[in-house]
Design a protein around this motif. Structure first.
Motif, PDB file in Angstrom:
ATOM      1  N   VAL A   1       0.834  -1.198   0.000  1.00  0.00           N
ATOM      2  CA  VAL A   1       0.000   0.000   0.000  1.00  0.00           C
ATOM      3  C   VAL A   1       0.873   1.256   0.000  1.00  0.00           C
ATOM      4  N   CYS A   2       1.939   1.189   0.756  1.00  0.00           N
ATOM      5  CA  CYS A   2       2.814   2.359   0.896  1.00  0.00           C
ATOM      6  C   CYS A   2       3.576   2.666  -0.394  1.00  0.00           C
ATOM      7  N   ALA A   3       4.001   1.633  -1.100  1.00  0.00           N
ATOM      8  CA  ALA A   3       4.830   1.832  -2.290  1.00  0.00           C
ATOM      9  C   ALA A   3       4.136   2.668  -3.371  1.00  0.00           C
TER      10      ALA A   3
ATOM     11  N   ILE B   1       4.250  10.178  -5.485  1.00  0.00           N
ATOM     12  CA  ILE B   1       4.948  11.422  -5.154  1.00  0.00           C
ATOM     13  C   ILE B   1       6.163  11.592  -6.062  1.00  0.00           C
ATOM     14  N   LYS B   2       6.936  10.540  -6.181  1.00  0.00           N
ATOM     15  CA  LYS B   2       8.164  10.594  -6.965  1.00  0.00           C
ATOM     16  C   LYS B   2       7.883  10.838  -8.444  1.00  0.00           C
ATOM     17  N   GLN B   3       6.854  10.178  -8.967  1.00  0.00           N
ATOM     18  CA  GLN B   3       6.542  10.263 -10.395  1.00  0.00           C
ATOM     19  C   GLN B   3       5.514  11.342 -10.725  1.00  0.00           C
TER      20      GLN B   3
ATOM     21  N   GLU C   1      -3.766   2.507  -5.490  1.00  0.00           N
ATOM     22  CA  GLU C   1      -3.530   2.152  -6.893  1.00  0.00           C
ATOM     23  C   GLU C   1      -2.918   3.347  -7.618  1.00  0.00           C
ATOM     24  N   LEU C   2      -1.733   3.159  -8.142  1.00  0.00           N
ATOM     25  CA  LEU C   2      -1.066   4.211  -8.900  1.00  0.00           C
ATOM     26  C   LEU C   2      -1.755   4.355 -10.256  1.00  0.00           C
ATOM     27  N   LEU C   3      -2.184   5.571 -10.577  1.00  0.00           N
ATOM     28  CA  LEU C   3      -2.895   5.833 -11.825  1.00  0.00           C
ATOM     29  C   LEU C   3      -1.956   6.393 -12.885  1.00  0.00           C
ATOM     30  N   ASP C   4      -2.384   6.295 -14.129  1.00  0.00           N
ATOM     31  CA  ASP C   4      -1.572   6.820 -15.227  1.00  0.00           C
ATOM     32  C   ASP C   4      -1.655   8.342 -15.330  1.00  0.00           C
TER      33      ASP C   4
END
Length: 299
Positions: free
Chosen positions: A132-134, A140-142, A200-203
């Motif tokens: 979840v944390c990743a 933030i980084k991307q 969930e990382l979105l595009d």
């Protein structure tokens, strides 16, 4: 054999870490030995001896060998070349048994590498799973959006799913949260990491950033003073404790972090200073100026 390093800047990273440890041990414990270096970094005695010799060639005036203790002690002219010896850096390293500021030594067991007993409060771990944390950190980084499932304590927010554009992580000392723009409410808010159950990382690229977050960019100065209901001796002791310049303790903090700072320092935020002065030893002098930044922290 001459040192392969002509200057401190040329010292390789791994060796630099061991040199940091040598300086911290020498300066804070008064002694560093070959066995200390060997045990902490899992080296042979020969390799540890080589490190101590190479360090002495870089800083010939820092250490002197004392036969009575079978190790090196700092000289009166000791000046660190590799380690930040400020207590704010070193004390957490000792507390967490880190060999260097860059990471832990590769060694097992619970034995303190500094030989200094330190105890910490057994606070609960308030962090989500790595999975979840990743995505949050990657977002933030991307500079991308992330969809989270969140367990809010607010009665007004029944919806669990949110899309965020986060810009910073915050450690309050008691918990971690992420500062983010909430696309549902059109404002910047704090989201406690341990209450995030899915991520969930979105595009989609994030359109906001920290420069749009006024409460993050702008700073406030907290003016704190010892609680007036404490006697004069205790008030004087507190001023010494907080290294105050005069009768007021001044701390600069982001508007978004004002409430957390007041909470962390157990500041009496009541108008009439009615809280127990032994538990809430400080009061806020400029209350009228600060209250608008963190109404929830004021009673």
């Amino acid at each position: 054999m001459a040192s392969p390093y002509k200057s401190p800047a040329e010292v390789k990273w791994a060796v630099r870490q061991r040199f940091q440890y040598i300086e911290i041990m020498a300066y804070y414990t008064g002694l560093v030995s070959r066995s200390d270096v060997a045990r902490t970094f899992g080296l042979s005695d020969a390799a540890a001896t080589k490190d101590l010799k190479a360090y002495s060639e870089q800083a010939p005036d820092n250490l002197t060998y004392r036969h009575s203790v079978f190790g090196f002690v700092p000289t009166a002219d000791f000046q660190p070349l590799f380690a930040d010896l400020s207590p704010g850096v070193v004390l957490p390293m000792i507390a967490t048994n880190l060999a260097t500021s860059g990471g832990a030594a590769e060694r097992g067991g619970e034995e303190s590498i500094y030989g200094i007993p330190v105890e910490a409060l057994p606070l609960p771990t308030r962090l989500p799973a790595a999975g979840v944390c990743a995505p949050i950190i990657r977002a933030i980084k991307q500079h991308r959006q992330v969809r989270i499932g969140y367990k809010s304590l607010s009665d007004r927010e029944a919806e669990d799913s949110r899309i965020l554009e986060q810009h910073s992580l915050v450690n309050t000392g008691l918990r971690w949260h992420v500062r983010a723009y909430n696309l549902d409410t059109y404002d910047f808010r704090d989201f406690v990491l341990s209450r995030i159950v899915t991520a969930e990382l979105l595009d989609n690229e994030a359109e906001s950033n920290l420069m749009y977050d006024d409460d993050w960019v702008e700073l406030a100065t907290l003016q704190l003073a010892p609680h007036p209901k404490l006697d004069a001796r205790k008030r004087e002791s507190l001023l010494v404790d907080y290294n105050a310049q005069g009768d007021v303790i001044e701390l600069e903090v982001r508007h978004a972090l004002v409430g957390y700072m007041l909470h962390r320092l157990s500041v009496d935020t009541t108008v009439d200073h009615s809280m127990n002065p032994n538990a809430y030893q400080l009061v806020l002098v400029n209350r009228d100026e600060i209250e608008l930044f963190a109404g929830w922290a004021f009673l």
